[in-house]
Each structure stands twice: as structure tokens, then as C-alpha cells.
Design an enzyme around this catalytic site. Structure first.
Site, PDB file in Angstrom:
ATOM      1  N   CYS A  11       0.862  -1.181   0.000  1.00 22.82           N
ATOM      2  CA  CYS A  11       0.000   0.000   0.000  1.00 22.82           C
ATOM      3  C   CYS A  11       0.897   1.230   0.000  1.00 22.82           C
ATOM      4  O   CYS A  11       2.091   1.132  -0.290  1.00 22.82           O
ATOM      5  CB  CYS A  11      -0.992  -0.021   1.169  1.00 22.82           C
ATOM      6  N   ASN A  14       2.373   1.556   4.255  1.00 20.65           N
ATOM      7  CA  ASN A  14       2.634   0.283   4.915  1.00 20.65           C
ATOM      8  C   ASN A  14       2.313   0.306   6.409  1.00 20.65           C
ATOM      9  O   ASN A  14       3.006  -0.290   7.211  1.00 20.65           O
ATOM     10  CB  ASN A  14       4.088  -0.157   4.660  1.00 20.65           C
ATOM     11  N   CYS A  16      -1.462   0.540   7.276  1.00 18.37           N
ATOM     12  CA  CYS A  16      -2.879   0.166   7.408  1.00 18.37           C
ATOM     13  C   CYS A  16      -3.235  -1.061   6.571  1.00 18.37           C
ATOM     14  O   CYS A  16      -3.384  -2.162   7.088  1.00 18.37           O
ATOM     15  CB  CYS A  16      -3.797   1.317   6.985  1.00 18.37           C
ATOM     16  N   ARG A  17      -3.357  -0.857   5.270  1.00 18.59           N
ATOM     17  CA  ARG A  17      -3.881  -1.908   4.400  1.00 18.59           C
ATOM     18  C   ARG A  17      -2.933  -3.075   4.201  1.00 18.59           C
ATOM     19  O   ARG A  17      -3.328  -4.230   4.347  1.00 18.59           O
ATOM     20  CB  ARG A  17      -4.271  -1.315   3.035  1.00 18.59           C
ATOM     21  N   SER A  18      -1.677  -2.803   3.830  1.00 22.60           N
ATOM     22  CA  SER A  18      -0.781  -3.928   3.549  1.00 22.60           C
ATOM     23  C   SER A  18      -0.433  -4.740   4.795  1.00 22.60           C
ATOM     24  O   SER A  18      -0.400  -5.970   4.711  1.00 22.60           O
ATOM     25  CB  SER A  18       0.465  -3.488   2.773  1.00 22.60           C
ATOM     26  N   ASP A 125      -8.140   3.372   1.201  1.00 24.30           N
ATOM     27  CA  ASP A 125      -7.264   3.745   2.310  1.00 24.30           C
ATOM     28  C   ASP A 125      -8.118   4.239   3.475  1.00 24.30           C
ATOM     29  O   ASP A 125      -8.804   5.249   3.358  1.00 24.30           O
ATOM     30  CB  ASP A 125      -6.308   4.840   1.867  1.00 24.30           C
TER      31      ASP A 125
END
Length: 157
Positions: A11, A14, A16-18, A125
Site C-alpha cells: 500500500c 505500509n 494500514c492496508r498492507s 485507504d
């Protein structure tokens, strides 16, 4: 794929999402008895060595996912060689990766949600949103993780 793949989730920052994708997929792969190498990184280095966002950790932990050992890092040139699949969370991350990836490795890059049957193409995001955004991100990540596991199982047969 004749071997179990090494997978990199990507993301922007690095945090939140990934890392959420990493934690979810690592958990689901282990539960399925699939031994994969996983990591996560960001296209930007804003949060180098930072732990995942506490909101992501809280949402994921409530669903049984473990974020231990995860720290933010930026994608590096060696990642394109090392990983079999490089899975960005959205179109901007996809474009940023394609821009820096050697041509011989660009086939490894595809949107993470391409492994899901949902209507979304990108994992949004949640950083500037509320708790519901983190829950929705987990919903999408769980769907894509299940699809990715099915893809890996099918490739092994």
C-alpha cells in the site's frame, strides 16, 4: 507455480492496508496448511520501522489476526526479484510499482482484489476515516485472501 509463492502486499505507507493483508493472509494460509512466504511494504517510506496503525491492529485483533513482527518499510528493488506475487491495494500503488519494476518482473504485479469476487477493484485507504473504514478494509482483505488461497491451491494441483 510449482512451489508455494512468496507474496508481497503493498500500500502507500505500509501501516494500514498492507499490514492488515499480511496479517489476514498469513493467518488464513496457516489455517489452510499452506506454507507461504509473506511480507508487506509501502510505495513510500513515510513510516519507516513504524508498527501498524493502532486502528488497523484493533480491528484485526478483534477478528483473531496477529500483527506481531510487522513494521513499515518501503518497497526495494530486490522485492521484484524475491517475490512471486506483488499485490498492491489500489490503482495508484499499482502504477507506482509498475513505474519502478524491471520489465521482466511486471507480470508479478496485480491488484490484490483481483482475487476476490467483489465489485470493488481497490482496497480503499482507511487512514483518514473512522473505525468503519478499517472494518470494511478487513472485509475486502478477507475476501481477496480467500480467493488468493483458492488460486494457490488450484495452481498446486
Amino acid at each position: 507455480m510449482s512451489h508455494y509463492p512468496a507474496i508481497l502486499f503493498v500500500c502507500l505507507g505500509n501501516i494500514c492496508r498492507s499490514p492488515s493483508a499480511h496479517a489476514v493472509f498469513r493467518h488464513k494460509a496457516k489455517a489452510a496448511g499452506i506454507n507461504v512466504t509473506t511480507d508487506c511494504a509501502g510505495t513510500q517510506g513515510f513510516h519507516k520501522n513504524a508498527k501498524p496503525d493502532q486502528r488497523a491492529v484493533s480491528a484485526g485483533t478483534a477478528r483473531g489476526y496477529d500483527f506481531s513482527g510487522l513494521h513499515a518499510r518501503k518497497v526495494v528493488a530486490d522485492d521484484f526479484e524475491k517475490f512471486d506475487l506483488i499485490l498492491p491495494m489500489d490503482h495508484t500503488n499499482l502504477a507506482d510499482l509498475i513505474d519502478v519494476c524491471p520489465p521482466e518482473h511486471q507480470h508479478k504485479i496485480q491488484l490484490f482484489l483481483s482475487f476476490s469476487d467483489c465489485d470493488e477493484e481497490a482496497v480503499p485507504d482507511p487512514y483518514y476515516g473512522g473505525a468503519k473504514g478499517f472494518e470494511y478494509v478487513l472485509d475486502l482483505i478477507e475476501l481477496a485472501s480467500d480467493g488468493l488461497l483458492e488460486h494457490i491451491k488450484a495452481a498446486k494441483q
